[in-house]
Scaffold this active site. Structure first.
Site, mmCIF file in Angstrom:
data_model
loop_
_atom_site.group_PDB
_atom_site.id
_atom_site.type_symbol
_atom_site.label_atom_id
_atom_site.label_comp_id
_atom_site.label_asym_id
_atom_site.label_seq_id
_atom_site.Cartn_x
_atom_site.Cartn_y
_atom_site.Cartn_z
ATOM 1 N N GLU A 13 0.861 10.051 -6.709
ATOM 2 C CA GLU A 13 1.254 10.732 -5.288
ATOM 3 C C GLU A 13 2.893 10.634 -5.774
ATOM 4 O O GLU A 13 4.065 10.849 -6.318
ATOM 5 C CB GLU A 13 1.798 9.184 -3.644
ATOM 6 C CG GLU A 13 3.334 9.600 -2.887
ATOM 7 C CD GLU A 13 3.220 8.644 -1.630
ATOM 8 O OE1 GLU A 13 4.306 9.581 -0.948
ATOM 9 O OE2 GLU A 13 2.391 7.844 -2.157
ATOM 10 N N ASP B 284 -3.515 -1.574 1.933
ATOM 11 C CA ASP B 284 -2.093 -1.799 1.346
ATOM 12 C C ASP B 284 -1.889 -3.080 1.083
ATOM 13 O O ASP B 284 -1.949 -3.904 2.102
ATOM 14 C CB ASP B 284 -1.228 -1.035 2.062
ATOM 15 C CG ASP B 284 -1.004 1.262 0.910
ATOM 16 O OD1 ASP B 284 -0.990 0.312 0.315
ATOM 17 O OD2 ASP B 284 -0.676 1.687 2.184
ATOM 18 N N GLU C 178 1.332 -0.710 -5.287
ATOM 19 C CA GLU C 178 2.124 0.224 -5.594
ATOM 20 C C GLU C 178 2.678 -0.292 -6.464
ATOM 21 O O GLU C 178 3.366 -1.591 -6.774
ATOM 22 C CB GLU C 178 2.757 0.972 -4.681
ATOM 23 C CG GLU C 178 2.407 1.077 -3.403
ATOM 24 C CD GLU C 178 3.780 1.417 -2.685
ATOM 25 O OE1 GLU C 178 5.343 2.020 -2.691
ATOM 26 O OE2 GLU C 178 3.293 2.293 -1.151
#
Length: 344
Positions: free
Chosen positions: A202, A103, A135
């Site tokens: 998600e 990440d 993200e």
């Protein structure tokens, strides 16, 4: 089971792991094409990386969730790039076959594509990972494009974005309205066109997770997005039941390690307190009796020499002190008076 049988099975297991090929981005694509579910699991250190490699999972993700489960921060946004690099290196040292993805921490990529490139280069060079995860939706298309043009593989992430939980008013399921579901589909397609090799979905309705998966030509990795995605990912501590915080609906505990840890720590403390640990025969070391006797004799001889010499030192000190004190029959040369004597 005989000892030989157990050894044979163990060797066969080790051989199977050793024979596993390194997972590549091309291999991930092949798994999707063959409708073979892709397994993804987070890892944060050398032991968890070794476990992911031993079984093995397809992709090991150094997730920014380490901010909470490892470092005790209240949110993933507190994690710094240097902290992420430290954990990436540890995981890299324990990783063999899985594809290793990390990440990108909050604030390291969103400001501009050039910021994303600089941070990603550090993660790849210093963290020794093979790909990065970002993200965000369509606003990150320029960032993903810049990274992939640099040769840095990107895994995208849409739906619930933990790094933006405050802006989203908490960890809420996304895509529950026609408008928001449409926005997620558009984001997924845009990120694929920008060059992402896979995308995490998600916390969204299962139907939407499957629809997006069918709409793309790249693998989707679900976490709370239903069984219709190309693969699944869980956080290590959620999977093993060691996380002490809130349990999301999509989490399943595949082991109850937390109870075993509690039992082990309590048992250790009790054994230390009642002196049943360590057992001198099973958990201790011995010395030849003759060597021990020789050691004790040497110690007694050394102690004897110390005792003999000690009074001499005491006497010398006493004499020195005595000579420095005035005597009872002496008088002060200036006053002609006898000094007062003090006793202890």
């Amino acid at each position: 089971m005989t000892v030989m049988s157990a050894l044979f099975r163990r060797r066969m297991s080790v051989a199977a792991v050793s024979a596993s090929k390194k997972t590549t981005i091309a291999r991930i694509g092949e798994l999707r094409a063959q409708h073979v579910p892709i397994s993804v699991l987070t890892a944060y250190d050398f032991p968890t990386a070794r476990a992911c490699s031993a079984h093995p999972v397809d992709i090991t993700l150094v997730g920014d969730s380490l901010a909470q489960v490892c470092l005790g921060y209240p949110a993933t946004t507190r994690l710094s790039l240097d902290e992420m690099l430290h954990h990436c290196r540890a995981v890299a040292r324990g990783t063999t076959t899985p594809l290793l993805v990390a990440d990108m921490p909050f604030g390291t990529y969103a400001p501009s594509p050039s910021d994303a490139v600089r941070a990603a280069v550090r993660i790849v060079q210093e963290g020794h990972v093979e790909a990065v995860k970002l993200e965000g939706g369509e606003e990150l298309v320029p960032h993903v494009s810049a990274l992939t043009h640099m040769g840095i593989p990107v895994m995208a992430h849409i739906g619930l974005l933990p790094q933006r939980a405050t802006a989203l008013s908490g960890y809420r399921v996304q895509g529950r309205t026609a408008a928001s579901a449409t926005a997620l589909v558009c984001a997924a397609r845009a990120l694929e066109n920008a060059g992402a090799f896979a995308i995490v979905l998600e916390a969204m309705p299962s139907q939407l997770g499957e629809y997006i998966t069918r709409s793309l030509s790249i693998p989707t990795i679900g976490i709370g997005a239903g069984p219709g995605t190309s693969g699944q990912v869980l956080v290590w501590d959620d999977m093993l039941g060691t996380w002490h915080g809130h349990k999301a609906k999509f989490v399943r505990h595949f082991a109850d390690v937390r109870k075993e840890v509690e039992r082990g720590v309590a048992g250790y403390v009790h054994a230390v307190k009642d002196r049943s640990f360590p057992n001198p025969e099973r958990e201790g070391y011995a010395i030849d009796p003759s060597e021990w006797d020789a050691f004790l004799l040497a110690q007694r001889q050394e102690s004897g020499r110390t005792i003999v010499s000690a009074p001499d030192a005491t006497t010398d000190a006493a004499e020195s002190r005595s000579s420095a004190l005035p005597r009872a029959n002496e008088t002060d040369e200036k006053t002609g008076k006898k000094p007062e004597l003090h006793t202890l």
